[in-house]
Design a protein around this motif. Sequence first.
Motif, mmCIF file in Angstrom:
data_model
loop_
_atom_site.group_PDB
_atom_site.id
_atom_site.type_symbol
_atom_site.label_atom_id
_atom_site.label_comp_id
_atom_site.label_asym_id
_atom_site.label_seq_id
_atom_site.Cartn_x
_atom_site.Cartn_y
_atom_site.Cartn_z
ATOM 1 N N SER A 9 24.205 -15.873 -1.657
ATOM 2 C CA SER A 9 22.902 -15.294 -1.340
ATOM 3 C C SER A 9 22.554 -14.150 -2.283
ATOM 4 O O SER A 9 23.209 -13.114 -2.296
ATOM 5 C CB SER A 9 22.896 -14.788 0.103
ATOM 6 N N HIS A 10 21.497 -14.340 -3.066
ATOM 7 C CA HIS A 10 21.027 -13.273 -3.948
ATOM 8 C C HIS A 10 20.427 -12.127 -3.137
ATOM 9 O O HIS A 10 20.459 -10.977 -3.564
ATOM 10 C CB HIS A 10 19.997 -13.821 -4.930
ATOM 11 N N HIS A 11 19.881 -12.463 -1.964
ATOM 12 C CA HIS A 11 19.302 -11.419 -1.131
ATOM 13 C C HIS A 11 20.374 -10.426 -0.689
ATOM 14 O O HIS A 11 20.183 -9.207 -0.753
ATOM 15 C CB HIS A 11 18.641 -12.041 0.109
ATOM 16 N N LEU A 12 21.497 -10.942 -0.247
ATOM 17 C CA LEU A 12 22.556 -10.054 0.224
ATOM 18 C C LEU A 12 23.207 -9.302 -0.931
ATOM 19 O O LEU A 12 23.635 -8.160 -0.763
ATOM 20 C CB LEU A 12 23.599 -10.856 1.004
ATOM 21 N N GLU A 13 23.264 -9.919 -2.089
ATOM 22 C CA GLU A 13 23.795 -9.209 -3.254
ATOM 23 C C GLU A 13 22.887 -8.035 -3.597
ATOM 24 O O GLU A 13 23.362 -6.943 -3.930
ATOM 25 C CB GLU A 13 23.910 -10.149 -4.455
ATOM 26 N N TYR A 14 21.586 -8.258 -3.498
ATOM 27 C CA TYR A 14 20.638 -7.166 -3.742
ATOM 28 C C TYR A 14 20.862 -6.031 -2.749
ATOM 29 O O TYR A 14 20.877 -4.853 -3.119
ATOM 30 C CB TYR A 14 19.205 -7.689 -3.645
ATOM 31 N N LEU A 15 21.023 -6.380 -1.478
ATOM 32 C CA LEU A 15 21.238 -5.362 -0.458
ATOM 33 C C LEU A 15 22.525 -4.586 -0.707
ATOM 34 O O LEU A 15 22.583 -3.366 -0.542
ATOM 35 C CB LEU A 15 21.294 -6.012 0.932
ATOM 36 N N LEU A 16 23.575 -5.297 -1.110
ATOM 37 C CA LEU A 16 24.843 -4.626 -1.396
ATOM 38 C C LEU A 16 24.692 -3.660 -2.563
ATOM 39 O O LEU A 16 25.178 -2.520 -2.517
ATOM 40 C CB LEU A 16 25.929 -5.657 -1.694
ATOM 41 N N ASN A 17 24.005 -4.090 -3.618
ATOM 42 C CA ASN A 17 23.781 -3.209 -4.762
ATOM 43 C C ASN A 17 22.975 -1.980 -4.352
ATOM 44 O O ASN A 17 23.238 -0.861 -4.813
ATOM 45 C CB ASN A 17 23.055 -3.960 -5.882
ATOM 46 N N TYR A 18 21.992 -2.190 -3.485
ATOM 47 C CA TYR A 18 21.171 -1.076 -3.012
ATOM 48 C C TYR A 18 22.014 -0.096 -2.197
ATOM 49 O O TYR A 18 21.884 1.127 -2.332
ATOM 50 C CB TYR A 18 20.007 -1.608 -2.174
ATOM 51 N N TYR A 19 22.864 -0.633 -1.373
ATOM 52 C CA TYR A 19 23.757 0.194 -0.552
ATOM 53 C C TYR A 19 24.680 1.035 -1.432
ATOM 54 O O TYR A 19 24.868 2.241 -1.194
ATOM 55 C CB TYR A 19 24.565 -0.722 0.361
#
Length: 249
Positions: free
Chosen positions: A55-65
């Motif tokens: 999931s690219h969405h969750l990867e984005y969220l992890l990077n944001y975190y």
Amino acid sequence: MVVAGEGHAWHVKQRDRNLRRRVRLTRGFSSHRILGFRWPVDADFNGRGERRSQSHHLEYLLNYYVRILQRHREQFTLSKAWDAVTHGLQIYPSSPELFKALVEISCLYTTPNKLRWMFDEHCHKKPSVVVWLFALIFEISRRGSLHRIHGLFERALANDKFHNSVILWRLYVAYEINVVHNPSAARRIFFRAIHACPWSKKLWLDGFLKLNSILTAKELSDLQEVMREKELNLRTDIYEILLQDEILS
């Protein structure tokens, strides 16, 4: 009655709506509330790692975190950011953002040798062009030992998956020219590179633009002929390039 296609579309929309809600939630935390913030999908990572890793969405969220943890590191222990990054790399082992954060945090949290060990482990267990590049750039930027840097280049290019990596070959040639100042080594590596990646016009152009003072006029002319045979055409004749170089020098 809802047909299968419509039901799938509804679930996709619902999932995207939930993801957008999570992004808004993370952005809504002010600095005085950040201490209570936790990565919102830890349970998903722990329970469905293989599926979620796509999931690219969750990867984005992890990077944001991770960026939040870095930005507010005065309120956190560095170990929290370090743990988030190392855990994230287990799920996304080719993430440039996470490797960038790993290098930045390591300068404050751990020793260079620990980071080298981590790079070596990733290169061995979960190799990718990204991890090889970060390992190399880390060593080059710290003026690491020539033996280790050469070893990293050779190990990466000995791997069948990366033997045809144009960016690794170009970095190797540039390293010998600009850092080591070893023109004969750069020449040898260049010929290895065009043998491994004969389709890459950028590699061939490196021969004309970066090695024109190292290769002889006949070698440059021969290169142009081979490029023509492979239908890799130059807009400018090789002799015009050489003449312009002589005028500038």
